[in-house]
Design a protein around this motif. Structure first.
Motif, PDB file in Angstrom:
ATOM      1  N   GLY A 129       0.177 -16.804  25.290  1.00  0.00           N
ATOM      2  CA  GLY A 129       0.744 -18.234  25.093  1.00  0.00           C
ATOM      3  C   GLY A 129       0.973 -19.010  23.898  1.00  0.00           C
ATOM      4  N   ALA A 130       1.332 -20.144  23.692  1.00  0.00           N
ATOM      5  CA  ALA A 130       2.270 -21.328  22.616  1.00  0.00           C
ATOM      6  C   ALA A 130       0.596 -20.939  21.330  1.00  0.00           C
ATOM      7  N   SER A 131       1.151 -20.363  19.899  1.00  0.00           N
ATOM      8  CA  SER A 131       0.861 -20.091  19.258  1.00  0.00           C
ATOM      9  C   SER A 131       1.418 -19.430  18.091  1.00  0.00           C
ATOM     10  N   ALA A 132       1.213 -20.388  16.853  1.00  0.00           N
ATOM     11  CA  ALA A 132       1.884 -19.815  15.399  1.00  0.00           C
ATOM     12  C   ALA A 132       1.415 -18.275  15.164  1.00  0.00           C
ATOM     13  N   SER A 133       2.077 -17.309  14.911  1.00  0.00           N
ATOM     14  CA  SER A 133       1.947 -16.122  13.647  1.00  0.00           C
ATOM     15  C   SER A 133       0.667 -16.021  13.071  1.00  0.00           C
ATOM     16  N   TYR A 134      -0.136 -15.231  13.504  1.00  0.00           N
ATOM     17  CA  TYR A 134      -1.475 -15.006  11.909  1.00  0.00           C
ATOM     18  C   TYR A 134      -1.062 -14.762  10.460  1.00  0.00           C
ATOM     19  N   THR A 135       0.343 -14.399  10.802  1.00  0.00           N
ATOM     20  CA  THR A 135       1.123 -13.213   9.494  1.00  0.00           C
ATOM     21  C   THR A 135       0.650 -14.869   8.389  1.00  0.00           C
ATOM     22  N   THR A 136       1.145 -15.513   8.870  1.00  0.00           N
ATOM     23  CA  THR A 136       0.943 -16.657   7.396  1.00  0.00           C
ATOM     24  C   THR A 136      -0.305 -16.834   6.949  1.00  0.00           C
ATOM     25  N   VAL A 137      -1.411 -16.496   7.911  1.00  0.00           N
ATOM     26  CA  VAL A 137      -2.720 -16.089   7.495  1.00  0.00           C
ATOM     27  C   VAL A 137      -3.016 -14.861   6.491  1.00  0.00           C
ATOM     28  N   ARG A 138      -2.681 -14.239   6.970  1.00  0.00           N
ATOM     29  CA  ARG A 138      -2.861 -12.839   6.238  1.00  0.00           C
ATOM     30  C   ARG A 138      -2.576 -12.193   5.042  1.00  0.00           C
ATOM     31  N   GLN A 139      -0.581 -13.691   4.743  1.00  0.00           N
ATOM     32  CA  GLN A 139      -0.133 -13.090   3.967  1.00  0.00           C
ATOM     33  C   GLN A 139      -1.369 -14.222   2.825  1.00  0.00           C
ATOM     34  N   ARG A 140      -1.593 -15.567   2.997  1.00  0.00           N
ATOM     35  CA  ARG A 140      -2.540 -16.150   2.422  1.00  0.00           C
ATOM     36  C   ARG A 140      -3.420 -15.778   1.931  1.00  0.00           C
ATOM     37  N   LEU A 141      -4.359 -14.627   2.625  1.00  0.00           N
ATOM     38  CA  LEU A 141      -5.448 -14.466   2.404  1.00  0.00           C
ATOM     39  C   LEU A 141      -5.169 -13.074   1.807  1.00  0.00           C
ATOM     40  N   GLU A 142      -4.734 -12.446   1.983  1.00  0.00           N
ATOM     41  CA  GLU A 142      -4.112 -11.455   0.765  1.00  0.00           C
ATOM     42  C   GLU A 142      -3.569 -11.274  -0.389  1.00  0.00           C
ATOM     43  N   ALA A 143      -3.029 -12.931  -0.976  1.00  0.00           N
ATOM     44  CA  ALA A 143      -2.910 -13.063  -2.185  1.00  0.00           C
ATOM     45  C   ALA A 143      -4.352 -13.999  -2.820  1.00  0.00           C
ATOM     46  N   CYS A 144      -4.880 -13.618  -2.222  1.00  0.00           N
ATOM     47  CA  CYS A 144      -6.454 -13.781  -2.917  1.00  0.00           C
ATOM     48  C   CYS A 144      -7.516 -13.067  -2.523  1.00  0.00           C
ATOM     49  N   PRO A 145      -7.351 -11.895  -3.432  1.00  0.00           N
ATOM     50  CA  PRO A 145      -8.570 -11.250  -2.797  1.00  0.00           C
ATOM     51  C   PRO A 145      -9.763 -11.353  -3.464  1.00  0.00           C
ATOM     52  N   THR A 146      -9.999 -11.953  -4.178  1.00  0.00           N
ATOM     53  CA  THR A 146     -11.033 -12.899  -4.527  1.00  0.00           C
ATOM     54  C   THR A 146     -11.930 -13.263  -3.065  1.00  0.00           C
ATOM     55  N   VAL A 147     -11.119 -14.654  -2.261  1.00  0.00           N
ATOM     56  CA  VAL A 147     -11.762 -15.301  -1.197  1.00  0.00           C
ATOM     57  C   VAL A 147     -12.266 -14.143  -0.154  1.00  0.00           C
ATOM     58  N   LEU A 148     -10.983 -12.880  -0.317  1.00  0.00           N
ATOM     59  CA  LEU A 148     -11.067 -12.222   0.682  1.00  0.00           C
ATOM     60  C   LEU A 148     -11.673 -11.023   1.080  1.00  0.00           C
ATOM     61  N   ALA A 149     -12.366 -10.566  -0.291  1.00  0.00           N
ATOM     62  CA  ALA A 149     -13.280  -9.715  -0.312  1.00  0.00           C
ATOM     63  C   ALA A 149     -15.004 -10.105   0.575  1.00  0.00           C
ATOM     64  N   HIS A 150     -14.378 -11.602   0.637  1.00  0.00           N
ATOM     65  CA  HIS A 150     -15.899 -12.025   1.740  1.00  0.00           C
ATOM     66  C   HIS A 150     -16.147 -10.940   3.044  1.00  0.00           C
ATOM     67  N   GLY A 151     -14.826 -10.287   3.476  1.00  0.00           N
ATOM     68  CA  GLY A 151     -14.460  -9.700   4.451  1.00  0.00           C
ATOM     69  C   GLY A 151     -14.167 -10.543   6.077  1.00  0.00           C
ATOM     70  N   GLU A 152     -14.706 -10.313   6.632  1.00  0.00           N
ATOM     71  CA  GLU A 152     -14.871 -10.116   8.385  1.00  0.00           C
ATOM     72  C   GLU A 152     -15.069 -11.794   9.125  1.00  0.00           C
ATOM     73  N   HIS A 153     -15.751 -12.368   7.613  1.00  0.00           N
ATOM     74  CA  HIS A 153     -16.242 -13.634   7.905  1.00  0.00           C
ATOM     75  C   HIS A 153     -14.996 -14.648   7.198  1.00  0.00           C
ATOM     76  N   TYR A 154     -14.801 -14.238   6.333  1.00  0.00           N
ATOM     77  CA  TYR A 154     -13.576 -15.504   6.111  1.00  0.00           C
ATOM     78  C   TYR A 154     -12.314 -14.864   6.897  1.00  0.00           C
ATOM     79  N   VAL A 155     -12.345 -13.972   7.484  1.00  0.00           N
ATOM     80  CA  VAL A 155     -10.890 -14.156   8.059  1.00  0.00           C
ATOM     81  C   VAL A 155     -11.298 -14.331   9.268  1.00  0.00           C
ATOM     82  N   LEU A 156     -12.595 -15.076   9.342  1.00  0.00           N
ATOM     83  CA  LEU A 156     -12.624 -16.032  10.682  1.00  0.00           C
ATOM     84  C   LEU A 156     -12.117 -16.716  10.344  1.00  0.00           C
ATOM     85  N   TYR A 157     -13.130 -17.513   9.358  1.00  0.00           N
ATOM     86  CA  TYR A 157     -12.262 -18.349   8.935  1.00  0.00           C
ATOM     87  C   TYR A 157     -11.114 -19.360   8.224  1.00  0.00           C
TER      88      TYR A 157
END
Length: 338
Positions: A129-157
């Protein structure tokens, strides 16, 4: 336990209907796009995790994802039907989260759903349904490998925070409409269109609140690590999402109160205008009653009426009418009826 066979470091995931992205990460860095059928092997690599993004997938694609990560059949059924209330459920070592999403579409709030599967080494996001794409979230997290290193839990957040931020964007857009309708209603008489607009906005706000409120409990359980072994340094992040949800709730409650006050004020203003009109009509009716009554008396067909023979009777009657009407007019003006 034997380590899974090493896979090529660069694979292109085939384009499939419903598949947005299927990516493997290691140490916070994007490794490569991967096929669905190899996702489990990548998720088992030490220090790796997989993030698969789906948008309204067909049952066959969901079944393939289910086989890769041994997802519970009930959770898959919920993700396929996409008519669930926001919740958090635990199936063994995996967690299933349902969140409602909101977007403005054609002046109204449209709602969708996001289903999240989180387990050791993987995150699967399913949008309906109506939802913004999470591509923006993915790009923002990939731009900060230090925080993305926390893994799947940080993606959930990151996804939950993105959903709640969209709630606030919708609430701010509604706030602008509320301000506009407040000025319009208070400046003019109540119209049917205004009443319909107020009702529509109050309904949208109530539905938005019902979508946002359950995330407080979801984030509380994540914050206190009741279902996932989240490292202590990440727990405040979910507390921050909870605070954002509560701010959204406060904003919604404030807007609903403003709409209620605006509607009540417009009704009171309309009633005051009607009372003023009724007073004016009553005043003019009283004034017009004077010549009507006198003319009615002298219009009777009686021969024995002494006033009929007066030489100046006509002028005296006109003067009396003018005097009485003028007196009533002055009296009503003094009491602000005219």
């Amino acid at each position: 336990m034997a380590q899974p066979a090493l896979l090529p470091d660069h694979l292109d995931a085939p384009h499939e209907p419903g598949l947005v992205a299927s990516v493997a990460y290691a140490g916070g860095a994007r490794v490569c796009d991967i096929p669905i059928d190899q996702a489990r092997d990548w998720a088992k690599r030490p220090g790796h995790f997989v993030w698969i993004g789906l948008h309204e997938p067909n049952p066959a694609l969901l079944a393939r994802v289910q086989r890769q990560f041994d997802l519970h059949a009930m959770a898959i059924e919920d993700a396929e039907q996409a008519h669930q209330r926001p919740k958090l459920e635990q199936y063994g070592a995996a967690v299933f989260v349902v969140a409602r999403t909101a977007q403005l579409a054609d002046g109204h709030v449209a709602f969708g759903e996001t289903h999240l599967f989180i387990g050791r080494g993987y995150v699967i996001s399913v949008r309906h349904g109506a939802s913004a794409s999470y591509t923006t979230v993915r790009q923002r997290l990939e731009a900060c490998p230090t925080v993305l290193a926390h893994g799947e839990h940080y993606v959930l957040y990151g996804i939950l925070d993105f959903i709640v931020d969209n709630y606030m964007l919708v609430a701010e857009a509604i706030h602008e409409r509320v301000d506009a309708i407040e000025d319009s209603v208070l400046a003019t008489n109540v119209r049917r269109e205004d009443i319909e607009e107020v009702y529509s906005l109050r309904r949208d706000l109530l539905r938005l609140r019902n979508a946002a409120a359950p995330l407080v409990d979801v984030c509380r359980r994540l914050e206190h690590a009741e279902v996932l072994a989240i490292e202590p340094s990440m727990q405040p992040l979910f507390r921050d999402v909870t605070d954002h949800v509560r701010r959204v709730e406060e904003e919604i409650d404030t807007l609903r109160e403003v709409l209620a006050f605006t509607f009540e004020a417009s009704i009171m203003w309309s009633q005051a205008e009607q009372n003023t009109t009724m007073r004016r009509l009553a005043a003019w009716a009283a004034i017009l009653a004077v010549p009507t009554a006198i003319a009615g008396i002298y219009g009777m067909n009686f021969e024995q009426m002494p006033e009929l023979k007066w030489e100046y009777g006509y002028f005296i009657v006109l003067g009396t009418i003018a005097l009485l009407c003028g007196g009533l007019f002055t009296l009503f003006r003094r009491y602000d009826w005219l």
